[in-house]
Design a protein around this motif. Sequence first.
Motif, PDB file in Angstrom:
ATOM      1  N   VAL A  16       0.867  -1.182   0.000  1.00 18.71           N
ATOM      2  CA  VAL A  16       0.000   0.000   0.000  1.00 18.71           C
ATOM      3  C   VAL A  16       0.897   1.224   0.000  1.00 18.71           C
ATOM      4  CG1 VAL A  16      -1.802   1.289   1.219  1.00 18.71           C
ATOM      5  CG2 VAL A  16      -1.783  -1.219   1.298  1.00 18.71           C
ATOM      6  N   VAL A  17       0.739   2.090  -0.999  1.00 13.70           N
ATOM      7  CA  VAL A  17       1.523   3.317  -1.101  1.00 13.70           C
ATOM      8  C   VAL A  17       0.604   4.498  -0.796  1.00 13.70           C
ATOM      9  CG1 VAL A  17       2.956   4.760  -2.581  1.00 13.70           C
ATOM     10  CG2 VAL A  17       2.993   2.270  -2.856  1.00 13.70           C
ATOM     11  N   CYS A  18       0.934   5.230   0.264  1.00 15.50           N
ATOM     12  CA  CYS A  18       0.171   6.419   0.643  1.00 15.50           C
ATOM     13  C   CYS A  18       0.967   7.647   0.204  1.00 15.50           C
ATOM     14  CB  CYS A  18      -0.069   6.448   2.147  1.00 15.50           C
ATOM     15  SG  CYS A  18      -1.019   5.047   2.768  1.00 15.50           S
ATOM     16  N   VAL A  19       0.419   8.423  -0.719  1.00 12.27           N
ATOM     17  CA  VAL A  19       1.100   9.600  -1.260  1.00 12.27           C
ATOM     18  C   VAL A  19       0.474  10.847  -0.653  1.00 12.27           C
ATOM     19  CG1 VAL A  19       1.755  10.834  -3.358  1.00 12.27           C
ATOM     20  CG2 VAL A  19       1.485   8.343  -3.407  1.00 12.27           C
ATOM     21  N   TYR A  62      12.291  -3.761  -4.930  1.00 10.13           N
ATOM     22  CA  TYR A  62      11.640  -3.015  -6.004  1.00 10.13           C
ATOM     23  C   TYR A  62      12.045  -1.547  -5.927  1.00 10.13           C
ATOM     24  CZ  TYR A  62       8.539  -7.076  -6.521  1.00 10.13           C
ATOM     25  OH  TYR A  62       8.042  -8.340  -6.709  1.00 10.13           O
ATOM     26  N   ARG A  63      11.897  -0.872  -7.058  1.00 11.86           N
ATOM     27  CA  ARG A  63      12.139   0.572  -7.142  1.00 11.86           C
ATOM     28  C   ARG A  63      10.796   1.255  -7.339  1.00 11.86           C
ATOM     29  NH1 ARG A  63      16.026   4.305  -5.723  1.00 11.86           N
ATOM     30  NH2 ARG A  63      16.242   5.974  -7.254  1.00 11.86           N
ATOM     31  N   LEU A  64      10.413   2.086  -6.363  1.00  6.83           N
ATOM     32  CA  LEU A  64       9.130   2.776  -6.397  1.00  6.83           C
ATOM     33  C   LEU A  64       9.323   4.199  -6.904  1.00  6.83           C
ATOM     34  CD1 LEU A  64       6.072   2.865  -5.578  1.00  6.83           C
ATOM     35  CD2 LEU A  64       6.843   3.691  -3.339  1.00  6.83           C
ATOM     36  N   SER A  65       8.528   4.603  -7.902  1.00  5.41           N
ATOM     37  CA  SER A  65       8.588   5.955  -8.459  1.00  5.41           C
ATOM     38  C   SER A  65       7.211   6.594  -8.364  1.00  5.41           C
ATOM     39  CB  SER A  65       9.035   5.927  -9.928  1.00  5.41           C
ATOM     40  OG  SER A  65      10.323   5.389 -10.054  1.00  5.41           O
ATOM     41  N   VAL A  66       7.188   7.856  -7.922  1.00  5.62           N
ATOM     42  CA  VAL A  66       5.937   8.602  -7.814  1.00  5.62           C
ATOM     43  C   VAL A  66       6.097   9.925  -8.547  1.00  5.62           C
ATOM     44  CG1 VAL A  66       4.179   9.541  -6.269  1.00  5.62           C
ATOM     45  CG2 VAL A  66       5.514   7.545  -5.556  1.00  5.62           C
ATOM     46  N   HIS A  67       5.166  10.214  -9.457  1.00  8.91           N
ATOM     47  CA  HIS A  67       5.177  11.461 -10.224  1.00  8.91           C
ATOM     48  C   HIS A  67       3.877  12.217  -9.951  1.00  8.91           C
ATOM     49  CE1 HIS A  67       8.472  10.090 -13.048  1.00  8.91           C
ATOM     50  NE2 HIS A  67       8.048   8.936 -12.575  1.00  8.91           N
ATOM     51  N   SER A  68       3.983  13.540  -9.884  1.00 14.06           N
ATOM     52  CA  SER A  68       2.794  14.377  -9.757  1.00 14.06           C
ATOM     53  C   SER A  68       3.150  15.779 -10.251  1.00 14.06           C
ATOM     54  CB  SER A  68       2.294  14.435  -8.308  1.00 14.06           C
ATOM     55  OG  SER A  68       0.947  14.853  -8.252  1.00 14.06           O
ATOM     56  N   GLU A  69       2.183  16.468 -10.840  1.00 11.70           N
ATOM     57  CA  GLU A  69       2.431  17.699 -11.593  1.00 11.70           C
ATOM     58  C   GLU A  69       3.161  18.779 -10.809  1.00 11.70           C
ATOM     59  OE1 GLU A  69      -0.200  21.131 -13.969  1.00 11.70           O
ATOM     60  OE2 GLU A  69      -1.174  19.455 -12.929  1.00 11.70           O
ATOM     61  N   GLU A  87       3.968   1.974   2.544  1.00 14.86           N
ATOM     62  CA  GLU A  87       5.016   2.954   2.268  1.00 14.86           C
ATOM     63  C   GLU A  87       4.370   4.328   2.132  1.00 14.86           C
ATOM     64  OE1 GLU A  87       8.954   4.382   1.313  1.00 14.86           O
ATOM     65  OE2 GLU A  87       8.220   2.517   2.198  1.00 14.86           O
ATOM     66  N   VAL A  88       4.801   5.282   2.963  1.00 17.88           N
ATOM     67  CA  VAL A  88       4.290   6.646   2.892  1.00 17.88           C
ATOM     68  C   VAL A  88       5.305   7.496   2.130  1.00 17.88           C
ATOM     69  CG1 VAL A  88       3.561   8.674   4.186  1.00 17.88           C
ATOM     70  CG2 VAL A  88       3.021   6.386   5.053  1.00 17.88           C
ATOM     71  N   VAL A  89       4.836   8.188   1.094  1.00 12.51           N
ATOM     72  CA  VAL A  89       5.710   9.024   0.267  1.00 12.51           C
ATOM     73  C   VAL A  89       5.250  10.472   0.398  1.00 12.51           C
ATOM     74  CG1 VAL A  89       6.574   9.500  -2.043  1.00 12.51           C
ATOM     75  CG2 VAL A  89       6.085   7.135  -1.362  1.00 12.51           C
TER      76      VAL A  89
END
Length: 267
Positions: A16-19, A62-69, A87-89
């Motif tokens: 679970v990824v919390c952004v 694993y390699r986690l990537s998060v993109h946002s404008e 995982e909290v990002v």
Amino acid sequence: MDQIRISQLRSRVSLVVCVIDALTSQAPLGNTTTVHLEGTRSKAIRKSNGSYIFNDLSPGEYRLSVHSEYYFQEQTNITVNAHNFIEVVQMKPLPSYPFSQGAGLIRFMLQNAAGSPIRDAHLQSTVLTEDCARARVMVDQTDKGASEMTLGSFTGGIVVGDVYLLRGRGSQPDEEVIRISEVLEHQKRFRLANPLTKSFVRGAMLLPVQETRSTERGEVVIAFRGNRIPTFHTELVITYGTDSEHKIKDLAVAEGTTTNLGTIQLA
């Protein structure tokens, strides 16, 4: 009559990824957030609460990537095992982020001695005004080596990924920077990313630390949230390369205004 076998397929939640927005502790602005996990064909399932679910992952790295404008891209290495993993990002705002009118900002440009932009410099700005303490230690003593803290006297929320300067009491107090890695008991007990290197007694305070980096153009913006008084003092540390550090002490910031430092050249 022929026997009919009914099979029910169930997905196992692996990750679970919390952004969250590092400034507001809420979901990121806009609808452009993407969460990608390198090394798997599994696609993230977005939930209504803003979290992202990965099912049926094989245990491993694993390699986690998060993109946002409106935010810097975030990448991190994670380990997935047989148990659910959260995982909290925290997404750090870009200079183009639509800051609220009440935000206190520091803006400047970074250049090297040749006048070229410095990208990916690390910026750390610590609020020094004690009236802005986010919380205080609530047990008689938290010993050196402790990896958990019990806190109280909150003036705002504390979430995973937050960074604070832990300052003790007295005329020459001990200090160290801590990072919150897990909320064990809401608004009470927290786990630290690293064990304490010093001991702290009841009343030691948590002063907010804002972290960000420079863009490819060398542009920097640092924003502050949730401080109790309209004007406060900070200390800014700029780290570039392996051994280059530039410090600006006693920098005043006011809510609703921008402190513009112009261009800072680093040797």
